[in-house]
Enzyme design. Structure first.
Site, short mmCIF file in Angstrom:
data_model
loop_
_atom_site.label_atom_id
_atom_site.label_comp_id
_atom_site.label_asym_id
_atom_site.label_seq_id
_atom_site.Cartn_x
_atom_site.Cartn_y
_atom_site.Cartn_z
CE LYS A 149 -1.34 -17.00 18.83
NZ LYS A 149 -1.14 -17.35 17.64
P1 5BU Z 1 3.77 -13.79 9.84
O1 5BU Z 1 3.26 -14.46 8.32
O2 5BU Z 1 5.07 -13.75 10.08
O3 5BU Z 1 3.01 -12.49 9.84
O4 5BU Z 1 3.04 -14.88 10.75
C1 5BU Z 1 3.23 -14.92 12.12
C2 5BU Z 1 2.79 -16.11 12.82
O5 5BU Z 1 2.88 -15.84 14.24
C3 5BU Z 1 1.29 -16.50 12.63
O6 5BU Z 1 1.38 -17.69 12.63
C4 5BU Z 1 0.86 -15.84 13.85
O7 5BU Z 1 -0.42 -16.55 14.19
C5 5BU Z 1 1.80 -15.99 14.96
N1 5BU Z 1 1.77 -14.98 16.27
C6 5BU Z 1 1.87 -13.55 15.66
O8 5BU Z 1 1.82 -13.25 14.54
N2 5BU Z 1 1.93 -12.68 16.76
C7 5BU Z 1 1.49 -12.79 17.89
O9 5BU Z 1 1.66 -12.13 18.89
C8 5BU Z 1 1.50 -14.37 18.30
C9 5BU Z 1 1.58 -15.18 17.33
BR1 5BU Z 1 1.24 -14.80 20.07
#
Ligand code: 5BU
Length: 321
Positions: A149
């Site tokens: 990012k």
């Molecule tokens: P989760 O454990 O499924 O909640 O992880 C989601 C991943 O996707 C995590 O690495 C976040 O940094 C990434 N992410 C997110 O959740 N939402 C966003 O809007 C973005 C990235 Br951009």
């Protein structure tokens, strides 16, 4: 006739004239009932669903046409992995040790097309990590997505991308980029480099209360069109199929929409994360889902990954292929 999205089912909403409408059943619901009752075939269900998605909500190309029209080599690789592995699952492997990272990656490798890293989360990072990651990625036909990012002025992001201890431009197939600083960030990242890395721009985030507006998303997409050599698509979240469709309809056909915040069991994480279901995401036009804790924090990551993959691919074949 008013076409009502499946996501509105059972809810009240205002139409553009200010009248309250109550959605009882959607066209998709009716189609599924007809198919369950064997009054139409699965093929007919799929054909009509595709028509509703691509023709009624704006004509769109199918998967093969999109692949054919796609000039960005990194994006093509991702399309091809999807085809080869019959998967649209991206694993977000946000664990903090190398051992945990590779143990889980090897367990789920056949199910995923790409692993998303936050390289700076690892507490025992050494350059050997990258050597190992590249080897496993090649062995299992997996692409690498560093979710850095980037969000600064061109000169700073260039150093962050190429330098430091991570040297992301040497190994990441994809990175994520915020467009808050304007197009200069893309010049900083991609001018005068031979990197094969391509970017996904943040068009809509899953964090509750985030400050991205519809107008901001639109402007991000407009910039992306001018830099398509270096941009593979967008990270986009929507709480409903309808929200995602609105975003998808603005995105150039050959670019991809990847959706984070997908979880089969949770609706949030108590820290602002919001989740949407697989079906809703894919029906909304998401090309690939990004799943983190839903897989790596499960008792059995391999069987969870298989479940996510099968559900997401089935939905993709039905609505987006
Ligand atoms: P989760 O454990 O499924 O909640 O992880 C989601 C991943 O996707 C995590 O690495 C976040 O940094 C990434 N992410 C997110 O959740 N939402 C966003 O809007 C973005 C990235 Br951009």
């Amino acid at each position: 006739m008013v076409l009502i999205d499946r996501s509105y089912r059972g809810k009240e909403f205002l139409n553009e004239n200010g009248f309250t409408l109550h959605a009882i059943l959607t066209i998709s619901d009716i189609l599924e009932i007809l198919e369950e009752e064997k009054l139409i075939t699965k093929d007919q269900l799929n054909a009509v669903s595709r028509f509703l998605l691509y023709d009624v909500s704006g004509k769109r190309l199918n998967f093969e046409q999109r692949l054919k029209g796609c000039k960005n080599p990194a994006t093509r690789k991702l399309y091809e992995r999807m085809k080869e592995k019959q998967s649209n699952l991206i694993l977000s492997l946000d664990v903090d040790t190398e051992k945990e990272f590779f143990t889980i990656l090897e367990q789920v490798s056949t199910h995923i097309i790409m692993v998303k890293t936050h390289i700076d989360i690892l507490k025992d990072f050494t350059p050997d990590f990258i050597t190992k990651l590249l080897r496993i990625a090649a062995d299992y036909n997996i692409l690498i997505f560093e979710d850095r990012k980037f969000a600064d002025i061109g000169s700073t992001v260039r150093k962050q991308f190429q330098g430091g201890i991570y040297k992301i431009s040497n190994w990441a197939d994809f990175i994520t980029v915020h467009m808050v600083p304007g197009p200069g960030i893309l010049n900083g990242l991609f001018d005068h480099t031979k990197t094969k890395t391509s970017a996904f721009l943040l068009a809509a985030m899953s964090a509750e209360g985030n400050l991205i507006t519809e107008n901001y998303s639109r402007r991000v997409i407009e910039i992306a069109k001018k830099y398509d050599k270096h941009i593979s698509g967008f990270i986009g979240f929507g709480k409903t199929e309808h929200d995602l469709k609105k975003l998808k309809n603005k995105i150039p056909e050959t670019m991809l929409l990847l959706t984070p915040g997908v979880n089969l069991e949770q609706t949030g994480d108590g820290m602002g994360q919001q989740y949407v279901g697989i079906e809703e995401a894919v029906r909304g036009g998401s090309d690939a889902i990004i799943v983190g804790r839903g897989i790596y924090a499960a008792d059995n990551p391999a069987s969870k990954a298989k479940e996510y993959k099968e559900k997401a691919w089935k939905a993709f074949v039905t609505y987006n292929l």
